[in-house]
Design an enzyme around this catalytic site. Structure first.
Site, PDB file in Angstrom:
ATOM      1  N   HIS A   1       8.344 -16.467 -55.278  1.00 11.46           N
ATOM      2  CA  HIS A   1       9.372 -16.694 -56.309  1.00 11.46           C
ATOM      3  C   HIS A   1      10.304 -15.479 -56.420  1.00 11.46           C
ATOM      4  CE1 HIS A   1      10.592 -18.225 -60.455  1.00 11.46           C
ATOM      5  NE2 HIS A   1      11.062 -16.999 -60.445  1.00 11.46           N
ATOM      6  N   GLU A   2       9.714 -14.280 -56.480  1.00 13.44           N
ATOM      7  CA  GLU A   2      10.529 -13.070 -56.674  1.00 13.44           C
ATOM      8  C   GLU A   2      11.325 -12.724 -55.411  1.00 13.44           C
ATOM      9  OE1 GLU A   2      10.975 -12.079 -59.608  1.00 13.44           O
ATOM     10  OE2 GLU A   2       9.292 -13.149 -60.482  1.00 13.44           O
TER      11      GLU A   2
ATOM     12  N   GLY B   1       7.003 -11.252 -63.764  1.00 15.79           N
ATOM     13  CA  GLY B   1       7.735 -10.739 -62.608  1.00 15.79           C
ATOM     14  C   GLY B   1       9.216 -10.681 -62.902  1.00 15.79           C
TER      15      GLY B   1
ATOM     16  N   CYS C   1      10.837 -19.302 -64.935  1.00 16.24           N
ATOM     17  CA  CYS C   1      11.626 -18.125 -64.560  1.00 16.24           C
ATOM     18  C   CYS C   1      12.421 -17.647 -65.772  1.00 16.24           C
ATOM     19  CB  CYS C   1      12.580 -18.518 -63.432  1.00 16.24           C
ATOM     20  SG  CYS C   1      13.655 -17.186 -62.898  1.00 16.24           S
ATOM     21  N   LEU C   2      12.473 -16.347 -65.966  1.00 13.47           N
ATOM     22  CA  LEU C   2      13.224 -15.789 -67.102  1.00 13.47           C
ATOM     23  C   LEU C   2      14.714 -16.119 -66.989  1.00 13.47           C
ATOM     24  CD1 LEU C   2      11.500 -12.274 -67.405  1.00 13.47           C
ATOM     25  CD2 LEU C   2      11.156 -14.270 -68.884  1.00 13.47           C
TER      26      LEU C   2
ATOM     27  N   GLN D   1      18.138 -10.174 -61.297  1.00 13.74           N
ATOM     28  CA  GLN D   1      18.096 -10.878 -62.583  1.00 13.74           C
ATOM     29  C   GLN D   1      18.663 -10.044 -63.730  1.00 13.74           C
ATOM     30  OE1 GLN D   1      13.723 -12.091 -61.951  1.00 13.74           O
ATOM     31  NE2 GLN D   1      14.523 -13.671 -63.318  1.00 13.74           N
TER      32      GLN D   1
ATOM     33  N   HIS E   1      14.369 -14.695 -55.240  1.00 13.10           N
ATOM     34  CA  HIS E   1      15.461 -14.110 -56.045  1.00 13.10           C
ATOM     35  C   HIS E   1      16.271 -13.123 -55.216  1.00 13.10           C
ATOM     36  CE1 HIS E   1      15.076 -15.583 -60.114  1.00 13.10           C
ATOM     37  NE2 HIS E   1      13.811 -15.265 -60.192  1.00 13.10           N
TER      38      HIS E   1
HETATM   39 NI    NI Z   1      12.391 -15.876 -61.610  1.00 18.57          NI
END
Ligand code: NI
Length: 169
Positions: free
Chosen positions: A136-137, A46, A94-95, A51, A140
């Protein structure tokens, strides 16, 4: 293309709330393509626009198993309209928070309303991995990272590690 890159904590931009997408135009479609390629390359399941430094309410994900055909999903202006129950996501990552994983308390079920990139309104009922991913997304898009949802003790451990790494550079 390829001018976008993944921002990582403690980049302040990651804590900014995003603005709604007003036109699903060519620029939006190009952003979706770029985000998808960055996500697959990472690899991740995701990615939210914030991000990669774009302050828009847009996210992409793909939770299809790795040996199966890709199935990219695009959610525009998503919001959680209902949530129910609680679950603990195991080893959430998370990236934008590299080399760190934690268990996070999440709703067990969510109902999300949004548009796809063909301007079609969607309602997504999710549980399990998808419910965690969507929470989670969408976090963000509201400027929240998963480490904002863990104990301050655990968060402190990660913050000190990041600080140490930055000082060593
Ligand atoms: Ni993330």
């Amino acid at each position: 293309m390829e001018t976008l890159k993944i921002l990582t904590y403690p980049d302040k931009f990651l804590s900014e709330p995003t603005k709604p997408v007003e036109n699903i135009d060519e620029k939006t479609q190009n952003l979706v393509k770029d985000m998808a390629s960055i996500m697959y390359q990472a690899p991740g399941i995701g990615l939210a626009a914030i991000q990669v430094g774009i302050n828009k309410s847009l996210l992409v994900y793909d939770i299809s198993p790795r040996d199966e055909k890709r199935s990219l999903q695009v959610l525009i202006n998503p919001r959680i309209v209902e949530s129910e129950g609680t679950t603990i996501s195991e080893d959430e990552g998370c990236l934008s928070v590299p080399d760190f994983r934690a268990n996070v308390k999440r709703a067990a079920f969510v109902l999300v309303e949004c548009f796809d990139n063909k301007e079609k309104p969607l309602r997504i009922e999710a549980q399990g991995l998808l419910a965690v991913l969507l929470q989670h997304e969408i976090d963000h898009l509201n400027g929240i990272l998963f480490i904002d949802r863990i104990s301050s003790l655990k968060r402190g451990i990660y913050k000190r590690r990041v600080k140490k790494n930055l000082n060593n550079k």
